[in-house]
Design a protein around this motif. Structure first.
Motif, PDB file in Angstrom:
ATOM      1  N   CYS A 130       3.329   1.693  -7.330  1.00 19.28           N
ATOM      2  CA  CYS A 130       3.293   0.479  -8.143  1.00 19.28           C
ATOM      3  C   CYS A 130       3.644  -0.743  -7.295  1.00 19.28           C
ATOM      4  O   CYS A 130       3.013  -1.791  -7.399  1.00 19.28           O
ATOM      5  CB  CYS A 130       4.285   0.674  -9.289  1.00 19.28           C
ATOM      6  N   MET A 131       4.653  -0.597  -6.432  1.00 18.35           N
ATOM      7  CA  MET A 131       5.071  -1.702  -5.568  1.00 18.35           C
ATOM      8  C   MET A 131       3.986  -2.040  -4.553  1.00 18.35           C
ATOM      9  O   MET A 131       3.714  -3.211  -4.277  1.00 18.35           O
ATOM     10  CB  MET A 131       6.357  -1.307  -4.845  1.00 18.35           C
ATOM     11  N   ILE A 170       7.005   4.626  -8.236  1.00 20.37           N
ATOM     12  CA  ILE A 170       7.514   3.261  -8.072  1.00 20.37           C
ATOM     13  C   ILE A 170       6.937   2.627  -6.807  1.00 20.37           C
ATOM     14  O   ILE A 170       6.528   1.464  -6.811  1.00 20.37           O
ATOM     15  CB  ILE A 170       9.049   3.272  -8.009  1.00 20.37           C
ATOM     16  N   MET A 171       6.887   3.395  -5.732  1.00 22.98           N
ATOM     17  CA  MET A 171       6.359   2.860  -4.483  1.00 22.98           C
ATOM     18  C   MET A 171       4.857   2.584  -4.588  1.00 22.98           C
ATOM     19  O   MET A 171       4.354   1.615  -4.025  1.00 22.98           O
ATOM     20  CB  MET A 171       6.631   3.845  -3.335  1.00 22.98           C
ATOM     21  N   LEU A 178       9.265  -0.961   4.395  1.00 20.95           N
ATOM     22  CA  LEU A 178      10.663  -1.275   4.713  1.00 20.95           C
ATOM     23  C   LEU A 178      11.595  -0.323   3.961  1.00 20.95           C
ATOM     24  O   LEU A 178      12.562   0.186   4.516  1.00 20.95           O
ATOM     25  CB  LEU A 178      10.990  -2.728   4.355  1.00 20.95           C
ATOM     26  N   MET A 179      11.293  -0.064   2.697  1.00 20.98           N
ATOM     27  CA  MET A 179      12.158   0.821   1.917  1.00 20.98           C
ATOM     28  C   MET A 179      12.054   2.272   2.383  1.00 20.98           C
ATOM     29  O   MET A 179      13.022   3.019   2.295  1.00 20.98           O
ATOM     30  CB  MET A 179      11.830   0.700   0.435  1.00 20.98           C
ATOM     31  N   ALA A 226       0.582  -3.821 -13.276  1.00 22.55           N
ATOM     32  CA  ALA A 226       1.443  -2.807 -12.675  1.00 22.55           C
ATOM     33  C   ALA A 226       1.501  -1.555 -13.546  1.00 22.55           C
ATOM     34  O   ALA A 226       1.641  -0.438 -13.037  1.00 22.55           O
ATOM     35  CB  ALA A 226       2.837  -3.380 -12.465  1.00 22.55           C
ATOM     36  N   THR A 262      10.063   8.412  -7.434  1.00 25.57           N
ATOM     37  CA  THR A 262      10.152   7.371  -6.405  1.00 25.57           C
ATOM     38  C   THR A 262       8.762   7.006  -5.896  1.00 25.57           C
ATOM     39  O   THR A 262       8.459   5.818  -5.667  1.00 25.57           O
ATOM     40  CB  THR A 262      11.026   7.847  -5.233  1.00 25.57           C
ATOM     41  N   THR A 320       4.233  -3.826   2.694  1.00 25.38           N
ATOM     42  CA  THR A 320       5.342  -4.134   3.597  1.00 25.38           C
ATOM     43  C   THR A 320       6.678  -3.791   2.940  1.00 25.38           C
ATOM     44  O   THR A 320       7.547  -3.164   3.563  1.00 25.38           O
ATOM     45  CB  THR A 320       5.314  -5.626   3.985  1.00 25.38           C
ATOM     46  N   VAL A 362       3.359 -10.377  -6.745  1.00 27.10           N
ATOM     47  CA  VAL A 362       4.656 -10.975  -7.087  1.00 27.10           C
ATOM     48  C   VAL A 362       5.110 -11.924  -5.977  1.00 27.10           C
ATOM     49  O   VAL A 362       5.512 -13.070  -6.241  1.00 27.10           O
ATOM     50  CB  VAL A 362       5.715  -9.875  -7.336  1.00 27.10           C
ATOM     51  N   MET A 377      16.647   5.237  -4.439  1.00 30.79           N
ATOM     52  CA  MET A 377      15.410   5.983  -4.211  1.00 30.79           C
ATOM     53  C   MET A 377      15.613   7.495  -4.250  1.00 30.79           C
ATOM     54  O   MET A 377      14.646   8.264  -4.304  1.00 30.79           O
ATOM     55  CB  MET A 377      14.784   5.574  -2.875  1.00 30.79           C
ATOM     56  N   LEU A 417      18.933  -2.028   3.246  1.00 26.65           N
ATOM     57  CA  LEU A 417      17.904  -2.363   4.228  1.00 26.65           C
ATOM     58  C   LEU A 417      18.549  -2.927   5.494  1.00 26.65           C
ATOM     59  O   LEU A 417      18.165  -2.576   6.604  1.00 26.65           O
ATOM     60  CB  LEU A 417      16.905  -3.366   3.639  1.00 26.65           C
ATOM     61  N   PHE A 449       7.339  -4.780 -19.415  1.00 19.20           N
ATOM     62  CA  PHE A 449       7.360  -4.372 -18.025  1.00 19.20           C
ATOM     63  C   PHE A 449       8.102  -5.390 -17.159  1.00 19.20           C
ATOM     64  O   PHE A 449       8.978  -5.037 -16.360  1.00 19.20           O
ATOM     65  CB  PHE A 449       5.925  -4.193 -17.489  1.00 19.20           C
ATOM     66  N   PRO A 476      17.399   2.771   0.609  1.00 17.48           N
ATOM     67  CA  PRO A 476      17.979   2.205  -0.602  1.00 17.48           C
ATOM     68  C   PRO A 476      18.506   3.297  -1.546  1.00 17.48           C
ATOM     69  O   PRO A 476      17.794   4.277  -1.809  1.00 17.48           O
ATOM     70  CB  PRO A 476      16.821   1.426  -1.215  1.00 17.48           C
ATOM     71  N   ILE A 508       2.238 -11.156 -13.346  1.00 22.38           N
ATOM     72  CA  ILE A 508       2.169  -9.792 -13.891  1.00 22.38           C
ATOM     73  C   ILE A 508       3.381  -9.454 -14.753  1.00 22.38           C
ATOM     74  O   ILE A 508       3.422  -8.417 -15.376  1.00 22.38           O
ATOM     75  CB  ILE A 508       2.041  -8.725 -12.784  1.00 22.38           C
TER      76      ILE A 508
END
Lengths: 204, 204, 204
Positions: free
Chosen positions: C125-126, C122-123, C52-53, C152, C119, C48, C133, B61, B52, B33, B58, C145
């Motif tokens: 997970c983020m 992924i978001m 932002l993304m 994750a 997507t 955050t 991180v 996405m 950004l 991962f 991005p 991680i």
């Protein structure tokens, strides 16, 4: 008149921030490009984070002033390398002026965008101290301001002074001026009397 | 026809960037991962920073192409681990093609968003070289391109070539093609003749 | 009723994330300000990045709840430093609840913004893992991680469960609940049976 003063402080502050980044990059044997990037990041990194979070275009993308200042800083470090140590007090003062101005700019921009005051103080703090954090990350070091210096706390206290003054209904230029004054005073006193925040004890 | 060429270069470049991230992650004993995340970040990190700052979504996405490429890169490294060293020249070439294409994309997108040319060159440079900087930060290393290689400077010179060509009124596909050519030429020459930028001297 | 449950989980999760950041900061001898910043970053950093993304205002800028939670976490670590080790199981559970909730929030917000499901995963997970991180980067460490824990991947599997359930047409609250359940189950099982992802072999 007031605009001229702000431009001068902006120049002085940007120069001092960039020089701090370039000097610290040189201690890691960065090449000219790397040193310039670290210098620029120190100078504009905090304001860039702020603008991204406010949903605005980063300020330096439409005004070449800041990248040129950073270029001047690079030339300065190359030419006056040996004199820099003797100039330490001057650069410390310029750095403090920059810290105060950047804090004020960050708070003002955030308030104008309609956010509450506590958010503005955080953004002021990020504008002033964020560049230094990014600088240290690019250098592979733990951020200095998390361990050693009263730096970001000066921004927080300056922001609190603005808040209080505004709450008492002071007319416009009073509150930001007081904010800048508090940032500068706290930073100078902290260095003069070697004040530090307590270190958080670990659990061993 | 031209679109096909760009898609092929995009695939090759993304693959090469992701593989560079995954290989460097494996030298730090990351798990699958972690290696994938570092690979993806190397491939899309620069363009994400650019988008950004341009205030756009991005690019990855809304298009799964880039994440799939990075997945292919991970499988490739797992399967052909021992052959990778022998393929070094090929991957270096693919990486250089990616660098050139990403620079061109970054400049084009920034110009289309209405920013001045110097901002576009910075964004081109960030698109090409930003992923490698994020890769090294995730690996806990000082970014390689700040110390060792003529990498981001190739993007800057390519961007300058575009600017000059456009100023002389060259028709559209000439300027970006020349830009890509300069990026590739500078990078190849720099590696061939071991060219480096001067290191900034420290203050001992 | 459901809102109350979500608020409680949000409080518990934010507290647990902030405490993990503050404890790890204390092991690096950060001062109180630095420890608070690392705690806040752990708690709100992932969300955050996501906001932002997505092109949205970071969630904590209009709601002081999260910064106050992080302040409570700082006081907690200062007061109960010696008891924290004995509370490890509780904090691990709270951290897992936070991970599950943050994953769900991230997926939901991304779907509502009109992005495709991959997507959103992924978001999610983020949102869940991104703060950790950033925490490790601020501490100058390679992100935990990426090397040691199934963390994750629990978010990814939870997101996949949501996707499958939704594809079979389950009514609304089923899919996110199942997602949260999978995240918690995977994390608990991974720690209980010391499951890890394979490490990518290097090229020696």
């Amino acid at each position: 008149m007031q605009d001229t003063l702000i431009t001068i402080c902006d120049f002085i502050g940007t120069l001092a921030f960039a020089i701090s980044g370039i000097r610290l990059a040189s201690s890691k044997h960065f090449d000219l490009f790397g040193a310039y990037v670290v210098g620029v990041t120190t100078a504009i990194g905090g304001g860039t984070l702020r603008d991204l979070m406010l949903g605005q275009t980063p300020f330096w993308m439409t005004n070449s002033f800041y990248l040129i200042c950073s270029g001047i800083a690079l030339v300065w470090v190359m030419l006056f390398r040996k004199q820099l140590v003797r100039q330490n007090n001057t650069w410390f003062l310029f750095d403090t002026i920059g810290l105060a101005l950047f804090t004020v700019t960050g708070i003002e921009k955030t308030l104008q965008a309609g956010f509450p005051f506590w958010t503005a103080i955080i953004m002021g703090c990020m504008t002033g101290a964020g560049g230094g954090v990014l600088r240290d990350i690019l250098r592979g070091e733990v951020p200095l301001i998390f361990r050693k210096e009263v730096y970001a706390m000066a921004c927080v206290l300056g922001g609190a002074a603005w808040w209080l003054t505004a709450a008492f209904g002071a007319p416009y230029p009073v509150a930001p001026s007081l904010c800048a004054g508090v940032v500068i005073a706290v930073r100078l006193l902290a260095v003069r009397y070697k004040l530090r925040l307590p270190v958080l004890k670990g659990e061993e």
